[in-house]
Motif scaffolding. Structure first.
Motif, PDB file in Angstrom:
ATOM      1  N   TYR A  35     -10.629   8.481   4.941  1.00 53.14           N
ATOM      2  CA  TYR A  35     -11.491   7.321   5.121  1.00 53.14           C
ATOM      3  C   TYR A  35     -11.745   6.671   3.768  1.00 53.14           C
ATOM      4  CZ  TYR A  35     -12.550  10.110   9.282  1.00 53.14           C
ATOM      5  OH  TYR A  35     -12.450  10.871  10.419  1.00 53.14           O
ATOM      6  N   VAL A  36     -11.879   5.350   3.766  1.00 48.93           N
ATOM      7  CA  VAL A  36     -12.266   4.626   2.555  1.00 48.93           C
ATOM      8  C   VAL A  36     -13.138   3.453   2.990  1.00 48.93           C
ATOM      9  CG1 VAL A  36     -10.205   3.127   2.492  1.00 48.93           C
ATOM     10  CG2 VAL A  36     -11.454   3.646   0.364  1.00 48.93           C
ATOM     11  N   THR A  37     -14.134   3.145   2.190  1.00 46.48           N
ATOM     12  CA  THR A  37     -15.024   2.029   2.487  1.00 46.48           C
ATOM     13  C   THR A  37     -14.602   0.820   1.673  1.00 46.48           C
ATOM     14  OG1 THR A  37     -16.814   3.572   2.959  1.00 46.48           O
ATOM     15  CG2 THR A  37     -17.437   1.283   2.532  1.00 46.48           C
ATOM     16  N   THR A  38     -14.480  -0.319   2.357  1.00 49.15           N
ATOM     17  CA  THR A  38     -14.064  -1.554   1.698  1.00 49.15           C
ATOM     18  C   THR A  38     -15.200  -2.111   0.835  1.00 49.15           C
ATOM     19  OG1 THR A  38     -14.824  -2.942   3.529  1.00 49.15           O
ATOM     20  CG2 THR A  38     -12.529  -2.144   3.620  1.00 49.15           C
ATOM     21  N   ALA A  39     -14.871  -3.100   0.032  1.00 49.25           N
ATOM     22  CA  ALA A  39     -15.868  -3.730  -0.843  1.00 49.25           C
ATOM     23  C   ALA A  39     -17.015  -4.348  -0.047  1.00 49.25           C
ATOM     24  CB  ALA A  39     -15.196  -4.790  -1.716  1.00 49.25           C
ATOM     25  N   ASP A  40     -16.748  -4.733   1.196  1.00 47.44           N
ATOM     26  CA  ASP A  40     -17.810  -5.312   2.015  1.00 47.44           C
ATOM     27  C   ASP A  40     -18.397  -4.315   3.018  1.00 47.44           C
ATOM     28  OD1 ASP A  40     -15.581  -5.286   3.636  1.00 47.44           O
ATOM     29  OD2 ASP A  40     -15.741  -7.379   4.259  1.00 47.44           O
ATOM     30  N   GLY A  41     -18.153  -3.009   2.794  1.00 44.00           N
ATOM     31  CA  GLY A  41     -18.858  -1.975   3.529  1.00 44.00           C
ATOM     32  C   GLY A  41     -18.261  -1.487   4.828  1.00 44.00           C
ATOM     33  N   ARG A  42     -17.029  -1.851   5.115  1.00 45.17           N
ATOM     34  CA  ARG A  42     -16.391  -1.364   6.336  1.00 45.17           C
ATOM     35  C   ARG A  42     -15.631  -0.071   6.049  1.00 45.17           C
ATOM     36  NH1 ARG A  42     -13.923  -6.233   9.885  1.00 45.17           N
ATOM     37  NH2 ARG A  42     -15.693  -7.619   9.745  1.00 45.17           N
ATOM     38  N   GLN A  43     -15.783   0.888   6.919  1.00 41.68           N
ATOM     39  CA  GLN A  43     -15.049   2.143   6.742  1.00 41.68           C
ATOM     40  C   GLN A  43     -13.701   2.046   7.453  1.00 41.68           C
ATOM     41  OE1 GLN A  43     -15.951   6.008   8.737  1.00 41.68           O
ATOM     42  NE2 GLN A  43     -16.624   6.550   6.664  1.00 41.68           N
ATOM     43  N   LEU A  44     -12.640   2.233   6.700  1.00 41.93           N
ATOM     44  CA  LEU A  44     -11.280   2.212   7.233  1.00 41.93           C
ATOM     45  C   LEU A  44     -10.732   3.630   7.303  1.00 41.93           C
ATOM     46  CD1 LEU A  44      -9.776  -0.735   5.138  1.00 41.93           C
ATOM     47  CD2 LEU A  44     -10.924  -0.846   7.371  1.00 41.93           C
ATOM     48  N   ILE A  45      -9.783   3.816   8.186  1.00 35.44           N
ATOM     49  CA  ILE A  45      -9.055   5.081   8.298  1.00 35.44           C
ATOM     50  C   ILE A  45      -7.637   4.815   7.825  1.00 35.44           C
ATOM     51  CG2 ILE A  45      -8.177   6.841   9.880  1.00 35.44           C
ATOM     52  CD1 ILE A  45     -10.540   6.125  11.737  1.00 35.44           C
ATOM     53  N   PHE A  46      -7.092   5.736   7.036  1.00 37.95           N
ATOM     54  CA  PHE A  46      -5.719   5.571   6.552  1.00 37.95           C
ATOM     55  C   PHE A  46      -4.962   6.893   6.632  1.00 37.95           C
ATOM     56  CE2 PHE A  46      -8.181   6.883   2.909  1.00 37.95           C
ATOM     57  CZ  PHE A  46      -7.364   7.798   2.281  1.00 37.95           C
ATOM     58  N   SER A  47      -3.644   6.783   6.718  1.00 43.98           N
ATOM     59  CA  SER A  47      -2.773   7.954   6.685  1.00 43.98           C
ATOM     60  C   SER A  47      -1.455   7.538   6.051  1.00 43.98           C
ATOM     61  CB  SER A  47      -2.537   8.500   8.092  1.00 43.98           C
ATOM     62  OG  SER A  47      -1.744   9.665   8.038  1.00 43.98           O
ATOM     63  N   LEU A  48      -1.174   8.083   4.891  1.00 42.96           N
ATOM     64  CA  LEU A  48       0.039   7.778   4.133  1.00 42.96           C
ATOM     65  C   LEU A  48       0.861   9.060   4.020  1.00 42.96           C
ATOM     66  CD1 LEU A  48      -1.774   5.763   1.339  1.00 42.96           C
ATOM     67  CD2 LEU A  48      -0.595   4.834   3.342  1.00 42.96           C
ATOM     68  N   LEU A  49       1.923   9.133   4.820  1.00 43.82           N
ATOM     69  CA  LEU A  49       2.749  10.326   4.886  1.00 43.82           C
ATOM     70  C   LEU A  49       4.124  10.022   4.311  1.00 43.82           C
ATOM     71  CD1 LEU A  49       1.904  11.487   8.536  1.00 43.82           C
ATOM     72  CD2 LEU A  49       0.592  11.844   6.433  1.00 43.82           C
ATOM     73  N   VAL A  50       4.508  10.771   3.286  1.00 43.16           N
ATOM     74  CA  VAL A  50       5.804  10.566   2.637  1.00 43.16           C
ATOM     75  C   VAL A  50       6.559  11.888   2.684  1.00 43.16           C
ATOM     76  CG1 VAL A  50       6.978   9.942   0.498  1.00 43.16           C
ATOM     77  CG2 VAL A  50       4.843   8.788   1.133  1.00 43.16           C
ATOM     78  N   ASN A  51       7.748  11.841   3.281  1.00 38.94           N
ATOM     79  CA  ASN A  51       8.573  13.037   3.426  1.00 38.94           C
ATOM     80  C   ASN A  51       9.958  12.801   2.841  1.00 38.94           C
ATOM     81  OD1 ASN A  51       6.760  14.710   5.143  1.00 38.94           O
ATOM     82  ND2 ASN A  51       6.963  12.941   6.484  1.00 38.94           N
ATOM     83  N   ASN A  52      10.531  13.850   2.280  1.00 44.17           N
ATOM     84  CA  ASN A  52      11.888  13.802   1.725  1.00 44.17           C
ATOM     85  C   ASN A  52      12.044  12.743   0.638  1.00 44.17           C
ATOM     86  OD1 ASN A  52      12.824  15.871   3.465  1.00 44.17           O
ATOM     87  ND2 ASN A  52      12.975  14.370   5.106  1.00 44.17           N
ATOM     88  N   GLN A  53      11.031  12.616  -0.199  1.00 44.52           N
ATOM     89  CA  GLN A  53      11.109  11.604  -1.254  1.00 44.52           C
ATOM     90  C   GLN A  53      12.174  11.964  -2.279  1.00 44.52           C
ATOM     91  OE1 GLN A  53       7.729  13.338  -1.559  1.00 44.52           O
ATOM     92  NE2 GLN A  53       7.691  13.951  -3.679  1.00 44.52           N
ATOM     93  N   SER A  54      12.766  10.938  -2.854  1.00 43.41           N
ATOM     94  CA  SER A  54      13.809  11.138  -3.865  1.00 43.41           C
ATOM     95  C   SER A  54      13.312  10.781  -5.259  1.00 43.41           C
ATOM     96  CB  SER A  54      15.041  10.299  -3.517  1.00 43.41           C
ATOM     97  OG  SER A  54      14.690   8.932  -3.461  1.00 43.41           O
ATOM     98  N   VAL A  55      12.032  10.458  -5.378  1.00 43.85           N
ATOM     99  CA  VAL A  55      11.423  10.134  -6.668  1.00 43.85           C
ATOM    100  C   VAL A  55      10.436  11.248  -7.020  1.00 43.85           C
ATOM    101  CG1 VAL A  55      11.698   7.653  -6.313  1.00 43.85           C
ATOM    102  CG2 VAL A  55       9.573   8.770  -5.615  1.00 43.85           C
TER     103      VAL A  55
END
Length: 166
Positions: A122-142
């Protein structure tokens, strides 16, 4: 703290409490039923252990976001939320997002294996809204650090958003 042994014991305990059999497979049955009751398609999740260490486990970002949304609506959300590491402060995110709007704001769990870097929460925006995020990275080459920097930039951008019309 993230402890793989706790995940395994919790899975078996869940099986024991809900089915009477304290084995991983009985715990997985309970988890699959719960995910289905939350509207998560079984094709978006494959679980084989409680720790997440097997390479044959997978979740889609959509499934993770759905779980986080269900948790946010739960009566015990505050306890769950406060257990998540705070970006730039503690846990697996203590060295991440320093000097950004996400520092001391984003609450997230990481998941790492060789060539795997995930962060969801979860992250709260500058104007106070709570967002949900999911950043999944698999088999990266970097390098893994490059992936983490990119993820941190995305979460920081979310934290800087102003979504309320002026």
């Amino acid at each position: 703290p993230s402890q793989n042994q706790i995940g395994e014991v919790l899975l078996k305990t869940l099986g024991r409490e809900r089915t009477g059999v304290g084995r991983a497979d009985s715990g997985l049955v309970v988890i699959r039923r719960q995910l289905a009751s939350w509207g998560i398609d079984s094709a978006s999740v494959a679980l084989l252990d409680g720790s997440g260490l097997t390479r044959r486990n997978f979740l889609t970002p959509e499934a993770v976001v759905r779980v986080l949304a269900v948790m946010r609506a739960d009566a015990h959300f505050e306890v769950f939320f406060n257990a998540l590491p705070t970006a730039g402060v503690d846990g697996t995110t203590r060295t991440r997002m320093h000097g950004t709007p996400a520092q001391a704001n984003a609450r997230a769990k990481t998941g790492t294996l060789d060539r795997v870097r995930n962060i969801s929460g979860y992250v709260t925006t500058a104007d106070g809204r709570q967002l949900i995020f999911s950043l999944l990275v698999n088999n990266q080459s970097v390098p893994s650090r490059d992936v983490e920097i990119a993820q941190d930039l995305i979460v920081a951008q979310l934290a800087a958003l102003e979504l309320t019309p002026r």
